[in-house]
Write an enzyme that holds these catalytic residues in place. Structure first.
Site, PDB file in Angstrom:
ATOM      1  N   CYS A  10       0.868  -1.178   0.000  1.00  0.00           N
ATOM      2  CA  CYS A  10       0.000   0.000   0.000  1.00  0.00           C
ATOM      3  C   CYS A  10       0.907   1.231   0.000  1.00  0.00           C
ATOM      4  O   CYS A  10       2.097   1.115  -0.312  1.00  0.00           O
ATOM      5  CB  CYS A  10      -1.007  -0.004   1.153  1.00  0.00           C
ATOM      6  SG  CYS A  10      -0.337   0.268   2.790  1.00  0.00           S
ATOM      7  N   THR A  11       0.377   2.361   0.358  1.00  0.00           N
ATOM      8  CA  THR A  11       1.169   3.591   0.278  1.00  0.00           C
ATOM      9  C   THR A  11       2.171   3.707   1.418  1.00  0.00           C
ATOM     10  O   THR A  11       3.375   3.680   1.201  1.00  0.00           O
ATOM     11  CB  THR A  11       0.241   4.828   0.247  1.00  0.00           C
ATOM     12  OG1 THR A  11      -0.695   4.658  -0.825  1.00  0.00           O
ATOM     13  CG2 THR A  11       1.046   6.098   0.009  1.00  0.00           C
ATOM     14  N   GLY A  12       1.689   3.817   2.654  1.00  0.00           N
ATOM     15  CA  GLY A  12       2.583   4.080   3.782  1.00  0.00           C
ATOM     16  C   GLY A  12       2.951   2.875   4.615  1.00  0.00           C
ATOM     17  O   GLY A  12       3.791   2.967   5.503  1.00  0.00           O
ATOM     18  N   ASN A  13       2.313   1.723   4.361  1.00  0.00           N
ATOM     19  CA  ASN A  13       2.543   0.490   5.112  1.00  0.00           C
ATOM     20  C   ASN A  13       2.218   0.671   6.601  1.00  0.00           C
ATOM     21  O   ASN A  13       2.910   0.171   7.474  1.00  0.00           O
ATOM     22  CB  ASN A  13       3.979  -0.024   4.910  1.00  0.00           C
ATOM     23  CG  ASN A  13       4.198  -1.463   5.360  1.00  0.00           C
ATOM     24  OD1 ASN A  13       5.253  -1.794   5.890  1.00  0.00           O
ATOM     25  ND2 ASN A  13       3.238  -2.334   5.171  1.00  0.00           N
ATOM     26  N   THR A  14       1.120   1.419   6.859  1.00  0.00           N
ATOM     27  CA  THR A  14       0.674   1.573   8.246  1.00  0.00           C
ATOM     28  C   THR A  14      -0.790   1.156   8.438  1.00  0.00           C
ATOM     29  O   THR A  14      -1.219   0.972   9.567  1.00  0.00           O
ATOM     30  CB  THR A  14       0.821   3.031   8.744  1.00  0.00           C
ATOM     31  OG1 THR A  14       0.031   3.885   7.915  1.00  0.00           O
ATOM     32  CG2 THR A  14       2.266   3.474   8.742  1.00  0.00           C
ATOM     33  N   CYS A  15      -1.559   1.037   7.367  1.00  0.00           N
ATOM     34  CA  CYS A  15      -2.996   0.718   7.488  1.00  0.00           C
ATOM     35  C   CYS A  15      -3.372  -0.560   6.736  1.00  0.00           C
ATOM     36  O   CYS A  15      -3.475  -1.624   7.321  1.00  0.00           O
ATOM     37  CB  CYS A  15      -3.859   1.873   6.976  1.00  0.00           C
ATOM     38  SG  CYS A  15      -3.653   3.437   7.840  1.00  0.00           S
ATOM     39  N   ARG A  16      -3.554  -0.449   5.420  1.00  0.00           N
ATOM     40  CA  ARG A  16      -4.102  -1.563   4.636  1.00  0.00           C
ATOM     41  C   ARG A  16      -3.159  -2.754   4.526  1.00  0.00           C
ATOM     42  O   ARG A  16      -3.562  -3.886   4.824  1.00  0.00           O
ATOM     43  CB  ARG A  16      -4.473  -1.093   3.223  1.00  0.00           C
ATOM     44  CG  ARG A  16      -5.607  -0.102   3.202  1.00  0.00           C
ATOM     45  CD  ARG A  16      -5.780   0.511   1.834  1.00  0.00           C
ATOM     46  NE  ARG A  16      -4.651   1.407   1.557  1.00  0.00           N
ATOM     47  CZ  ARG A  16      -4.471   2.043   0.428  1.00  0.00           C
ATOM     48  NH1 ARG A  16      -5.320   1.886  -0.566  1.00  0.00           N
ATOM     49  NH2 ARG A  16      -3.433   2.851   0.258  1.00  0.00           N
ATOM     50  N   ASP A 115      -7.856   3.760   0.879  1.00  0.00           N
ATOM     51  CA  ASP A 115      -7.048   4.058   2.059  1.00  0.00           C
ATOM     52  C   ASP A 115      -7.937   4.612   3.179  1.00  0.00           C
ATOM     53  O   ASP A 115      -8.575   5.641   3.004  1.00  0.00           O
ATOM     54  CB  ASP A 115      -5.975   5.083   1.684  1.00  0.00           C
ATOM     55  CG  ASP A 115      -4.887   5.207   2.735  1.00  0.00           C
ATOM     56  OD1 ASP A 115      -5.054   4.676   3.856  1.00  0.00           O
ATOM     57  OD2 ASP A 115      -3.862   5.842   2.433  1.00  0.00           O
TER      58      ASP A 115
END
Length: 148
Positions: A10-16, A115
């Site tokens: 994913c984008t930041g590797n903190t959620c999805r 996101d």
């Protein structure tokens, strides 16, 4: 049997992607699948942080711990070493076109995973549940066929 590697992106590797990683690891363990390693990375990883608070909350609701998770930056080396790379959205897949065995959640179950960053816990729950459904399809269509 040679171990297979799957990376969620994913984008930041903190959620999805961390939710997808931890959900799939939990499902693999419950199904006694031993030939796949699962991880996650971000295209623009927020290094030095952890999993988002709401992601941790909705995973804990399922009994899945996330306190040891640390975001990682996606690299071509990681992609090349992977059997399968699964992006959360079609646009992320397009960004990685030509890098290796890259698909997106939409290829697997017909929808992108938006996101939830900055949203309330209800949105994170919906994201978790969408990812859980996609993980079931990943096991059925990608992981189990590699058993033999």
């Amino acid at each position: 049997m040679k171990r297979k590697k799957l990376i969620f992106v994913c984008t930041g590797n903190t959620c999805r992607s961390p939710m997808a990683e931890l959900l799939l690891k939990d499902k693999i363990k419950k199904n006694k699948i031993k030939w796949w390693d699962v991880s996650s990375c971000g295209i623009h990883a927020e290094l030095g942080s952890g999993i988002s608070q709401n992601s941790a909350i909705v995973l804990k609701e399922l009994g899945i711990a996330s306190d040891k998770f640390a975001p990682k930056q996606l690299t071509q080396k990681l992609i090349s070493a992977s059997t399968l790379v699964i992006c959360m959205t079609s646009s992320q897949k397009q960004m990685l076109e030509g890098c290796g065995n890259v698909v997106c959640v939409k290829d697997i179950c017909g929808y992108d995973v938006p996101d939830p960053y900055g949203c309330g816990v209800e949105v994170y729950r919906a994201t978790r549940d969408a990812l859980s459904t996609s993980c079931d399809l990943i096991i059925k269509n990608y992981i189990l066929p590699y058993k033999d």
